[in-house]
Write an enzyme that holds these catalytic residues in place. Sequence first.
Site, PDB file in Angstrom:
ATOM      1  N   GLU A 209     -43.044  15.685  79.968  1.00  0.00           N
ATOM      2  CA  GLU A 209     -43.768  14.805  80.883  1.00  0.00           C
ATOM      3  C   GLU A 209     -44.890  15.593  81.581  1.00  0.00           C
ATOM      4  O   GLU A 209     -44.643  16.224  82.577  1.00  0.00           O
ATOM      5  CB  GLU A 209     -42.809  14.226  81.918  1.00  0.00           C
ATOM      6  CG  GLU A 209     -41.713  13.383  81.277  1.00  0.00           C
ATOM      7  CD  GLU A 209     -40.792  12.714  82.292  1.00  0.00           C
ATOM      8  OE1 GLU A 209     -41.179  12.568  83.456  1.00  0.00           O
ATOM      9  OE2 GLU A 209     -39.684  12.361  81.902  1.00  0.00           O
ATOM     10  N   PHE A 210     -46.076  15.532  81.040  1.00  0.00           N
ATOM     11  CA  PHE A 210     -46.581  14.910  79.833  1.00  0.00           C
ATOM     12  C   PHE A 210     -47.602  15.859  79.243  1.00  0.00           C
ATOM     13  O   PHE A 210     -48.273  16.574  80.005  1.00  0.00           O
ATOM     14  CB  PHE A 210     -47.296  13.577  80.150  1.00  0.00           C
ATOM     15  CG  PHE A 210     -46.418  12.607  80.925  1.00  0.00           C
ATOM     16  CD1 PHE A 210     -45.441  11.853  80.293  1.00  0.00           C
ATOM     17  CD2 PHE A 210     -46.583  12.493  82.304  1.00  0.00           C
ATOM     18  CE1 PHE A 210     -44.648  10.967  81.015  1.00  0.00           C
ATOM     19  CE2 PHE A 210     -45.775  11.606  83.033  1.00  0.00           C
ATOM     20  CZ  PHE A 210     -44.802  10.848  82.380  1.00  0.00           C
TER      21      PHE A 210
END
Length: 517
Positions: free
Chosen positions: A216-217
């Site tokens: 993420e991310f």
Amino acid sequence: MLFRPLVGNTLVVLLVLVSVIIEMGLYKKVFKRAVERQVVDHVRSQEDRNRTDSDLRVLSRDGYITGVYYSNWSPYSPRMHFPHDIDIGKVSHVYYAFFLVDGETGGVKSGDEWSDTGMDLYKGLAVKMRKLEGDESDVGVLPRGCLGEFFYLRHANVSRERDSRNFKVVMCVGGWSNRDEFPRMVRDPSRIDVFVNSCIETMFKYGFDGMELDWEFPEDDGYEPQAYLEVTRRLREKMDELEAQIFGSAKDHPKFHLSVATPAFSEKLKILPIKEMDQYVDIWNMMTYDYYGEWSEKTGYHSNLFDGSQGAQDSFERKHMYASEDNEGLNGDSAIQYMLKDVGIDSHKVCLGMAAYGRGFKHVDAKSFNGRFIDKKFRGVGGASEGEKGMWLYNQLPIKGSQEIFDPEYGSAFCYDAKHKTFVGYDNVDSVRMKAQYVKEKNLAGGFWWESCGDDHNNSSRSLLNAFTEEIRSIKKPDTLMYRQSQVLRFYIEKFGTDGYLSPFMERILQSEEPLD
Ligand SMILES: *[C@@H]1O[C@H](CO)[C@@H](O)[C@H](O)[C@H]1NC(C)=O
Ligand SMILES: *[C@@H]1O[C@H](CO)[C@@H](O)[C@H](O)[C@H]1NC(C)=O
Ligand SMILES: *[C@@H]1O[C@H](CO)[C@@H](O)[C@H](O)[C@H]1NC(C)=O
Ligand SMILES: *[C@@H]1O[C@H](CO)[C@@H](O)[C@H](O)[C@H]1NC(C)=O
């Protein structure tokens, strides 16, 4: 002469007492006595439960995926949520969160060893259940920790329905709190090697049916998205290798699962090489939540299915939101449409995310009230969930004294506590039913929740999992599981030795009367 043995005995008794007390102290931390009793009653009642869903079908080919994330902090107070609290009859996948990347070496490691593999969940549970035939020595071979219990639940004959134990447990690597480590790992090719090997080794050692990447991310820097693709490719390659080692040239064997926890908002989704990754990925778990929160400038629903500002729609065919540049696509439908229409992913590989928690805002400025509390200014976020600002578990909602309202145009529920001017957006039974309809209409793979501990496990008519399964009517459960193949068990014992984490239990299974698949 007379005294010595007595002193010795007293010492032994004292030592035993002290260790029992220490043990009980630790034990109480997780198992209040009442909870322990509930747990036993709960598992037993699975057999006699007066099911309201007698027409719920379990299929191995058709039907829908029902996934839940289970975090390794769930066992701790105040959540006190254990693997056996999950209604495994209704679940096809358990996503176990998290194993963590070490950006320095590339290796993966347990996020909490005591919770994963250390604590003893069987005392006063398995002993009382006696589900494994035989004497009490069996209990000693049961693998410890939440991972041990998940393994046990996939082998023990806990419920009347044989299908209950057919669910996959998937090792999730990364997560939000581990987000800085992925970029460090992928910068160095030798760390990628370590990462891939370490993932496969760890996955197999703890009896996982596969793994999930949760970075993420990736940033749009011309490097990270491609590195994500490379990592995915290498993992699939290693999984294939391991399967070949175990099964040789046999064809019809179970395969390790590989999924990606996928960003579900335009900015981070559009930069991923989804199409290229797709050949290695089984399931795209769309994180269609966290659209608004503490970080936002205005209030909003965090897990809405639609952009309700487009007005009421009769069907789910809506304007394609990503088409316009100024729209961030902060709704589930936009992300799903992007996957299906723009990228062209097979809808049967895309899973819709739902939230068993709410995100809220305090001191909401509702002067220009138009029936909704979104798009308003706020001050502070409040919250009732430990460790995260502005969060409530679903089972803590609606806020006492407030009313739960479903907003069908956005596909979200909310409550508003007028006393503190607090607004919380979340999924309730109505929005989940709507999402189940959407899953059916779009032929999606199914749905999943972050996270199991937030659901209402006390009141079946408020359970999100129940609402979803009642609506989809058929669950797709795997009919063959990796670790119910005798060659997998033998391979494991050969690889890790008789004192491997799962070896004693596997030996017990191999010796038992119960036939493996
Ligand atoms: C289900 O509950 C109802 C009402 O409590 C009861 O009459 C019925 O016998 C129960 N059915 C089963 C199969 O236990
Ligand atoms: C599992 O339990 C059910 C009853 O709950 C029993 O009928 C069945 O024979 C058991 N299966 C095995 C393989 O022990
Ligand atoms: C569920 O019920 C138990 C026992 O009645 C209670 O202790 C617990 O707090 C309840 N959980 C929630 C989330 O309401
Ligand atoms: C369970 O939930 C339903 C629906 O919200 C509610 O009407 C009922 O009172 C709840 N039951 C309990 C025991 O809390």
